[in-house]
Design a protein around this motif. Sequence first.
Motif, mmCIF file in Angstrom:
data_model
loop_
_atom_site.group_PDB
_atom_site.id
_atom_site.type_symbol
_atom_site.label_atom_id
_atom_site.label_comp_id
_atom_site.label_asym_id
_atom_site.label_seq_id
_atom_site.Cartn_x
_atom_site.Cartn_y
_atom_site.Cartn_z
ATOM 1 N N ALA A 157 0.962 -1.096 -0.177
ATOM 2 C CA ALA A 157 0.185 -0.160 -0.106
ATOM 3 C C ALA A 157 0.959 1.157 -0.210
ATOM 4 O O ALA A 157 0.592 2.260 -0.768
ATOM 5 C CB ALA A 157 -0.971 -0.100 1.477
ATOM 6 N N ILE A 158 1.909 1.253 0.854
ATOM 7 C CA ILE A 158 2.718 2.547 0.937
ATOM 8 C C ILE A 158 3.730 2.747 -0.353
ATOM 9 O O ILE A 158 3.577 3.556 -0.799
ATOM 10 C CB ILE A 158 3.821 2.002 2.168
ATOM 11 N N TRP A 159 4.223 1.618 -1.084
ATOM 12 C CA TRP A 159 5.023 1.688 -2.295
ATOM 13 C C TRP A 159 3.887 1.970 -3.326
ATOM 14 O O TRP A 159 4.310 2.983 -4.148
ATOM 15 C CB TRP A 159 5.373 0.111 -2.586
ATOM 16 N N PHE A 160 2.869 1.380 -3.453
ATOM 17 C CA PHE A 160 1.885 1.803 -4.847
ATOM 18 C C PHE A 160 1.360 3.266 -4.480
ATOM 19 O O PHE A 160 1.617 3.831 -5.402
ATOM 20 C CB PHE A 160 0.688 0.855 -4.627
ATOM 21 N N ARG A 161 1.180 3.637 -3.276
ATOM 22 C CA ARG A 161 0.631 5.066 -2.927
ATOM 23 C C ARG A 161 1.806 6.066 -3.668
ATOM 24 O O ARG A 161 1.529 7.054 -4.177
ATOM 25 C CB ARG A 161 0.126 5.174 -1.627
ATOM 26 N N GLY A 166 1.464 8.495 -6.427
ATOM 27 C CA GLY A 166 1.867 9.877 -6.301
ATOM 28 C C GLY A 166 1.085 10.588 -5.090
ATOM 29 O O GLY A 166 0.979 11.680 -4.986
ATOM 30 N N GLY A 167 0.188 9.885 -4.392
ATOM 31 C CA GLY A 167 -0.678 10.447 -3.392
ATOM 32 C C GLY A 167 0.214 10.509 -2.123
ATOM 33 O O GLY A 167 1.086 10.231 -1.802
ATOM 34 N N ASP A 168 -0.931 11.195 -1.049
ATOM 35 C CA ASP A 168 -0.458 11.572 0.316
ATOM 36 C C ASP A 168 0.027 10.161 0.950
ATOM 37 O O ASP A 168 -0.959 9.280 0.996
ATOM 38 C CB ASP A 168 -1.458 12.329 1.054
ATOM 39 N N LEU A 174 -0.809 6.358 6.846
ATOM 40 C CA LEU A 174 -0.089 5.143 7.267
ATOM 41 C C LEU A 174 -0.994 4.565 8.324
ATOM 42 O O LEU A 174 -0.987 3.261 8.464
ATOM 43 C CB LEU A 174 1.378 5.643 7.932
ATOM 44 N N GLU A 175 -1.613 5.376 9.082
ATOM 45 C CA GLU A 175 -2.508 4.905 10.023
ATOM 46 C C GLU A 175 -3.709 4.094 9.467
ATOM 47 O O GLU A 175 -4.272 3.028 9.927
ATOM 48 C CB GLU A 175 -3.089 5.842 10.955
#
Length: 186
Positions: A157-161, A166-168, A174-175
């Motif tokens: 999720a973090i890598w993709f975003r 390119g989102g926040d 993260l939460e």
Amino acid sequence: MNIQNGPRKAEAIFAATLELLAEHGYERLAIEAVAARSGVNKTTLYRWWPSKDALLAAALRDSGLFAVDIPDTGSLRGDLLAVATQIHRLLTSEHTAPVVTATLTAGPRRPELGDVSRSFFADRMAREKPIFERAAARGELRSGADPVVVMDLLAGAIWFRLLLRGGDTGPNFLEEAVDTVLNGAA
């Protein structure tokens, strides 16, 4: 390879490897350039690592650049949030982001990087395993839950975003990612 059992200048070798990767990309990363930058004879490099891929895998896995602290906050949610924060830092730091980008962009054209990735992430999962063992002992993890799936969902999720959408990716994201992985979307 454990860095204590490697060549005396292992950290300099790893630093040179990752700097050159970030500067020139995977295709132009060369053992000779690593030897020159680290001040080590190239025969020393080949004695420890038979190929560029083996050296890169060791540098990613064993250098201090990608070191993470395995948290023990007292809860699975707290531990995963701490890990997510560290993943975010590694993907956005001026020192690590160029290495991540160079590795990712080379991947589709260099199948041998798959071994590098598998080695790096297997090592990382082995280090994260205590998080899940403690959570299971506290009754926070359902029986049969696969820690690899949990980490893939969270890190993915973090890598993709960050890298594709390119989102926040700030603390609120993260939460939300941790809570969604732990509780589901329903």
